[in-house]
Design a protein around this motif. Structure first.
Motif, PDB file in Angstrom:
ATOM      1  N   ALA A  59       0.359  -1.370   0.111  1.00  0.00           N
ATOM      2  CA  ALA A  59       0.200  -0.075   0.046  1.00  0.00           C
ATOM      3  C   ALA A  59       1.046   1.123  -0.221  1.00  0.00           C
ATOM      4  O   ALA A  59       0.709   1.961  -0.379  1.00  0.00           O
ATOM      5  N   ASN A  60       1.945   1.038   0.757  1.00  0.00           N
ATOM      6  CA  ASN A  60       2.725   2.350   0.914  1.00  0.00           C
ATOM      7  C   ASN A  60       3.365   2.638  -0.538  1.00  0.00           C
ATOM      8  O   ASN A  60       3.540   4.047  -1.363  1.00  0.00           O
ATOM      9  N   GLU A  61       3.507   1.928  -1.443  1.00  0.00           N
ATOM     10  CA  GLU A  61       4.552   1.610  -3.004  1.00  0.00           C
ATOM     11  C   GLU A  61       3.154   2.281  -3.434  1.00  0.00           C
ATOM     12  O   GLU A  61       3.417   2.796  -4.485  1.00  0.00           O
ATOM     13  N   TYR A  62       2.153   1.850  -3.565  1.00  0.00           N
ATOM     14  CA  TYR A  62       1.145   2.586  -4.214  1.00  0.00           C
ATOM     15  C   TYR A  62       0.941   3.690  -4.340  1.00  0.00           C
ATOM     16  O   TYR A  62       0.741   4.544  -4.929  1.00  0.00           O
ATOM     17  N   PHE A  63       0.753   4.192  -3.028  1.00  0.00           N
ATOM     18  CA  PHE A  63      -0.070   5.010  -2.708  1.00  0.00           C
ATOM     19  C   PHE A  63       1.346   6.608  -2.645  1.00  0.00           C
ATOM     20  O   PHE A  63       0.910   7.701  -2.816  1.00  0.00           O
ATOM     21  N   ARG A  92      -2.515  -2.660  -7.231  1.00  0.00           N
ATOM     22  CA  ARG A  92      -3.767  -1.825  -6.403  1.00  0.00           C
ATOM     23  C   ARG A  92      -4.494  -3.259  -6.066  1.00  0.00           C
ATOM     24  O   ARG A  92      -5.195  -3.151  -5.213  1.00  0.00           O
ATOM     25  N   ASN A  93      -4.772  -3.896  -7.117  1.00  0.00           N
ATOM     26  CA  ASN A  93      -5.285  -5.420  -6.642  1.00  0.00           C
ATOM     27  C   ASN A  93      -5.080  -6.298  -6.128  1.00  0.00           C
ATOM     28  O   ASN A  93      -6.222  -6.807  -5.549  1.00  0.00           O
ATOM     29  N   ALA A  94      -3.419  -6.239  -5.961  1.00  0.00           N
ATOM     30  CA  ALA A  94      -3.135  -7.350  -5.567  1.00  0.00           C
ATOM     31  C   ALA A  94      -3.384  -7.025  -3.805  1.00  0.00           C
ATOM     32  O   ALA A  94      -3.092  -7.216  -2.928  1.00  0.00           O
ATOM     33  N   PHE A  96      -4.619  -5.304  -1.774  1.00  0.00           N
ATOM     34  CA  PHE A  96      -7.034  -4.914  -1.621  1.00  0.00           C
ATOM     35  C   PHE A  96      -7.052  -6.824  -1.505  1.00  0.00           C
ATOM     36  O   PHE A  96      -8.062  -7.097  -0.920  1.00  0.00           O
ATOM     37  N   GLY A  97      -6.392  -7.524  -2.301  1.00  0.00           N
ATOM     38  CA  GLY A  97      -7.376  -8.739  -2.409  1.00  0.00           C
ATOM     39  C   GLY A  97      -6.158  -9.262  -0.899  1.00  0.00           C
ATOM     40  O   GLY A  97      -6.570 -10.571  -0.439  1.00  0.00           O
ATOM     41  N   LEU A  98      -4.773  -9.328  -0.745  1.00  0.00           N
ATOM     42  CA  LEU A  98      -3.923  -9.663   0.642  1.00  0.00           C
ATOM     43  C   LEU A  98      -4.627  -9.161   0.922  1.00  0.00           C
ATOM     44  O   LEU A  98      -4.938  -9.650   2.446  1.00  0.00           O
ATOM     45  N   LEU A  99      -6.060  -7.531   0.913  1.00  0.00           N
ATOM     46  CA  LEU A  99      -5.639  -7.365   3.042  1.00  0.00           C
ATOM     47  C   LEU A  99      -6.611  -8.252   3.334  1.00  0.00           C
ATOM     48  O   LEU A  99      -7.076  -8.059   4.236  1.00  0.00           O
ATOM     49  N   TYR A 131      -2.007   4.859   7.261  1.00  0.00           N
ATOM     50  CA  TYR A 131       0.106   4.859   7.305  1.00  0.00           C
ATOM     51  C   TYR A 131       0.145   5.941   5.580  1.00  0.00           C
ATOM     52  O   TYR A 131       0.942   6.409   5.570  1.00  0.00           O
ATOM     53  N   SER A 132       0.174   5.456   4.680  1.00  0.00           N
ATOM     54  CA  SER A 132      -0.188   6.018   3.529  1.00  0.00           C
ATOM     55  C   SER A 132      -0.866   7.059   2.645  1.00  0.00           C
ATOM     56  O   SER A 132      -0.964   7.451   1.817  1.00  0.00           O
ATOM     57  N   THR A 133      -1.764   6.658   3.168  1.00  0.00           N
ATOM     58  CA  THR A 133      -3.037   7.422   2.296  1.00  0.00           C
ATOM     59  C   THR A 133      -4.536   7.351   3.079  1.00  0.00           C
ATOM     60  O   THR A 133      -4.091   7.553   3.751  1.00  0.00           O
TER      61      THR A 133
END
Length: 300
Positions: A59-63, A92-94, A96-99, A131-133
């Motif tokens: 998420a940190n990398e994406y945001f 993004r999909n990976a 939220f899927g892992l979340l 943390y990032s968004t």
């Protein structure tokens, strides 16, 4: 295929995973020491902690990519989505899927710890993203270190112990403070290295706010404070079961490694700081494993 796997492993930031591993491992050692160890909830906590950190890293990398914080050719480790190796929508999909998978694993702990773990799990999931968004991204307002201290120190150590023993313990609380302080140092190295890029991007980390010299001092102090907390830990342990004097070599070994890494931190710049991220995490894991082994040995 190998290249694709490497790209995704870089996205997971494997070198930082000892931060999430350490909290769970030491809690398992403490549970074993108190004859409260239960392998199923302990294993679930281990999986949950690893997945939660990977989700947070992704998420940190994406945001950061969306905000323009990470740029191609950055000083730090390569970012797949920034360099065009991973499509933003795929990441993004990976993420939220892992979340979702992480939440499922967390729900499996409810039979062991009770329904009150559900809101706690929701807070952990939200923190991984916040943390990032969000309206007030924590890492952009100098709150990254506090977040790490809570969610990689206090939370995993105390909750992992609780789902095994069904109680909290002052000894465990002290250890969670130590683990939290050591975990904060991993983030400090990261922000110390990226201070110029973060300042330019408007990311107000603690290092951007206070500068590199105070950050380096905080790094050194965290390690020594973490070991100082162990004084109270050892005193409480002695009330039930004394550990031999030689076990004090564990904090000594850590402080030798920690001081050496701090010295490198203050004498390097740019890409030369990259190995220190893994080295800081390594120091933390060595400390955790040595102390956990001792706790298991003297649990008999």
């Amino acid at each position: 295929m190998k290249q694709r796997i490497k790209i995704w492993l870089e996205c997971f930031r494997l070198r930082t995973l000892p931060v999430s591993l350490s909290g769970v491992i030491i809690a398992i050692g403490l549970a074993k020491f108190h004859h409260e160890f239960r392998w199923v909830p302990a294993l679930l906590c281990l999986v949950f902690a690893l997945l939660a950190q990977v989700v947070s890293n992704m998420a940190n990398e994406y945001f950061d990519y969306l905000k323009g914080t990470d740029k191609p050719g950055r000083v730090g480790p390569r970012r797949g989505v920034t360099e065009g190796d991973i499509k933003p929508t795929t990441l993004r999909n990976a993420t939220f899927g892992l979340l979702a998978v992480t939440c499922i694993v967390g729900c499996c702990l409810i039979p062991y710890g009770g329904w009150w773990l559900l809101p706690v799990g929701i807070v952990i999931a939200l923190a991984a993203l916040a943390y990032s968004t969000g309206p007030y991204p924590l890492s952009y307002h100098g709150l990254g270190e506090l977040t790490v201290f809570i969610f990689f120190g206090l939370v995993p150590v105390n909750l992992t112990y609780y789902v095994q023993a069904l109680r909290f313990d002052p000894i465990v609380l002290l250890m969670s403070i130590t683990i939290g302080l050591l975990g904060v140092n991993v983030l400090l190295v990261n922000n110390y290295r990226d201070v110029d890029d973060d300042r330019e991007a408007g990311k107000r980390t603690s290092v951007v706010l206070f500068g590199r010299k105070p950050a380096a001092f905080a790094y050194l102090l965290n390690g020594y404070m973490g070991m100082a907390v162990l004084t109270a830990f050892w005193m409480l342990v002695a009330l039930t079961r004394a550990l031999p004097l030689w076990t004090l070599l564990v904090p000594v070994i850590y402080l030798v490694l920690h001081t050496s890494t701090w010295h490198k931190l203050t004498h390097r710049d740019g890409a030369a700081l990259n190995p220190l991220l893994g080295e800081t995490a390594r120091n933390m894991l060595i400390f955790t494993l040595l102390l956990t082994i001792i706790l298991i040995i003297y649990s008999r």
